[in-house]
Write a protein that holds these residues in place. Structure first.
Motif, mmCIF file in Angstrom:
data_model
loop_
_atom_site.group_PDB
_atom_site.id
_atom_site.type_symbol
_atom_site.label_atom_id
_atom_site.label_comp_id
_atom_site.label_asym_id
_atom_site.label_seq_id
_atom_site.Cartn_x
_atom_site.Cartn_y
_atom_site.Cartn_z
ATOM 1 N N THR A 49 -6.308 6.724 -7.945
ATOM 2 C CA THR A 49 -6.031 7.586 -6.804
ATOM 3 C C THR A 49 -6.644 8.953 -7.042
ATOM 4 O OG1 THR A 49 -3.940 8.458 -7.699
ATOM 5 C CG2 THR A 49 -3.805 6.450 -6.361
ATOM 6 N N VAL A 53 -4.134 9.604 -3.129
ATOM 7 C CA VAL A 53 -4.669 8.639 -2.165
ATOM 8 C C VAL A 53 -5.470 7.569 -2.907
ATOM 9 C CG1 VAL A 53 -6.114 8.319 -0.126
ATOM 10 C CG2 VAL A 53 -4.807 10.445 -0.414
ATOM 11 N N ASP A 57 -8.374 4.103 0.473
ATOM 12 C CA ASP A 57 -7.803 4.812 1.619
ATOM 13 C C ASP A 57 -8.385 6.202 1.827
ATOM 14 O OD1 ASP A 57 -6.242 2.622 1.984
ATOM 15 O OD2 ASP A 57 -4.338 3.562 1.456
ATOM 16 N N ASP A 59 -10.748 8.932 3.188
ATOM 17 C CA ASP A 59 -11.692 8.898 4.303
ATOM 18 C C ASP A 59 -13.103 9.069 3.761
ATOM 19 O OD1 ASP A 59 -12.420 11.713 4.193
ATOM 20 O OD2 ASP A 59 -10.564 12.177 5.249
ATOM 21 N N SER A 82 -7.354 -1.372 -7.741
ATOM 22 C CA SER A 82 -6.943 -1.635 -6.366
ATOM 23 C C SER A 82 -5.454 -1.948 -6.304
ATOM 24 C CB SER A 82 -7.735 -2.818 -5.804
ATOM 25 O OG SER A 82 -7.201 -4.053 -6.278
ATOM 26 N N ASP A 97 -4.570 -7.540 4.434
ATOM 27 C CA ASP A 97 -4.594 -6.214 3.801
ATOM 28 C C ASP A 97 -5.441 -6.239 2.533
ATOM 29 O OD1 ASP A 97 -2.929 -5.275 5.786
ATOM 30 O OD2 ASP A 97 -1.101 -5.384 4.568
ATOM 31 N N GLU A 101 -9.045 -4.357 1.933
ATOM 32 C CA GLU A 101 -9.241 -3.424 0.829
ATOM 33 C C GLU A 101 -10.455 -3.819 -0.004
ATOM 34 O OE1 GLU A 101 -6.901 -1.226 -2.851
ATOM 35 O OE2 GLU A 101 -5.759 -2.379 -1.368
#
Length: 309
Positions: A49, A53, A57, A59, A82, A97, A101
Motif C-alpha cells: 500500500t 491505498v 486501487d 488512481d 495483492s 473482484d 484486481e
C-alpha cells in the motif's frame, strides 16, 4: 547505508539472495518507505500500500507518481502484494473482484518491472472441505491461466486460505493447477500465529519457494508477540540456512510487524516506523552474516524452483 560495511546485502559473494522490504511496514507514505530502504542500502521494495491505498486501487495519477519516484530512486520492485484470495475475500465471495484486481496489476507490474504478485488461497465460509478444495482449485486455475497470459507469476503465501498452513495442500495445489505462473512465497514468521512449525513446512516445499518474507515471533496462535529476527521461535536462521543449502537465490523481504502493522491498522508510527524497520533490517543482515552463512552445510545442493523476478 549500513553503518557496518560488512553487512552490505549487495555483496553477492557473501549473500546469494537479495534483501528487500515490504515498504508500508516502515510507514504509509512512499517517502518513509524509501527513506528506510535507503538507510539500509537496499535497492528492492515490495509494494503493498501507499498512503493506506493498495497498489491496485491507486488512481492512475497516484500510481504514476509512485512508479516515477521508484525509478528516480533506483528502487527495484520485487513483488506486489495483492488482496487476491486473502483473509478479506472468502471462497464464497465475488470472484470478479480478484479477476479485476489481477487485470489492473498486470498493467502496473509491467510499469514497475516485476512479474511477481502475492496471493493467498481463500479462507473458508461455511463449505465442507471437499467443496472448499474444489472451489479454491477452480479459482486458482483461472487466475493462473490469466496470470500466465500476462507474463505474471502468482506467489502463494503460507497464510490465510485452504493451502495456507499445510505443505501437503500447497503441493496438491501446485500439482493440480500445474502452471508455471504459480509458485510459493514462504513467510518464516507465519507458523507462530497460525500454530504450525514453519521450519517443518519448509522442508517439504523448499524447492518450490520463489520468494521469502521474514518475520519472527514468540507466543502462540492465541497471542503472538512479534520480535526482532532471531529473537523469537520461528527459527529464522534455520529456515534461511535451509533455503541457502537448497540453492535459493531470490529475494528475502522483511515484514517486521513491530512499530507498524498495516493489517491491524497500526500505521502511524512516524519516525519510529522508519527507525524500527532499519534496525530490523540490520539485525537480519547480522544474523545472516554471523549465523546463517557460516553454518550452511555444503551449499547449494541444487537449484530451487524459483529465483529473482
Amino acid at each position: 547505508m549500513p553503518t557496518d560495511p560488512a553487512g552490505d546485502a549487495r555483496n553477492a559473494d557473501a549473500v546469494p539472495f537479495t534483501f528487500a522490504g515490504i515498504g508500508d511496514e516502515a510507514g504509509p507514505g512512499l517517502t518513509a518507505q524509501l527513506t528506510a530502504l535507503r538507510r539500509l542500502g537496499w535497492e528492492g521494495i515490495e509494494l503493498r500500500t501507499v498512503d493506506h491505498v493498495p497498489v491496485a486501487d491507486l488512481d492512475d495519477d497516484a500510481f504514476h507518481r509512485v512508479a516515477s519516484a521508484l525509478a528516480e530512486a533506483g528502487m527495484r520492485t520485487v513483488c506486489v502484494d495483492s488482496r487476491i484470495a486473502n483473509w478479506g475475500r472468502p471462497v464464497t465471495g465475488c470472484f470478479d473482484d480478484d479477476l479485476a484486481e489481477l487485470d489492473v496489476l498486470a498493467r502496473r507490474c509491467r510499469d514497475l518491472g516485476t512479474r511477481y504478485v502475492r496471493v493467498m488461497s481463500y479462507p473458508n465460509d461455511g463449505l465442507d472441505e471437499p467443496a472448499w478444495r474444489r472451489e479454491v482449485l477452480r479459482r486458482m486455475r483461472i487466475l493462473t491461466d490469466r496470470a500466465e497470459r500476462y507474463g505474471l507469476v502468482l506467489l502463494h503465501e503460507n497464510c490465510s486460505g485452504w493451502a495456507g498452513s499445510s505443505a501437503e495442500r500447497m503441493l496438491t495445489m501446485l500439482d493440480e493447477v500445474s502452471s508455471p505462473a504459480l509458485r510459493l512465497l514462504f513467510d518464516i514468521g507465519n507458523g507462530v500465529p497460525y500454530g504450525y512449525s514453519a521450519y517443518d513446512m519448509l522442508t517439504d516445499i523448499v524447492r518450490h519457494v520463489a520468494h521469502v518474507h521474514v518475520k519472527d515471533a514468540d507466543g502462540d496462535e492465541h497471542a503472538p508477540v512479534y520480535t526482532m529476527p532471531g529473537d523469537g521461535r520461528a527459527r529464522v536462521a534455520d529456515c534461511l540456512r535451509l533455503l541457502l543449502e537448497h540453492g535459493y537465490t531470490g529475494t528475502v523481504s522483511i515484514e517486521p510487524h513491530l512499530a507498524v502493522r498495516p493489517h491491524e491498522h497500526r500505521t502511524d508510527a512516524g519516525a519510529d516506523g522508519v527507525s524500527t524497520f532499519v534496525e530490523y533490517g540490520r539485525r537480519l543482515e547480522r544474523l545472516v552474516r554471523e549465523d546463517v552463512l557460516p553454518r550452511a552445510a555444503n551449499r547449494p545442493v541444487g537449484a530451487v524452483d524459483g529465483g529473482r523476478s
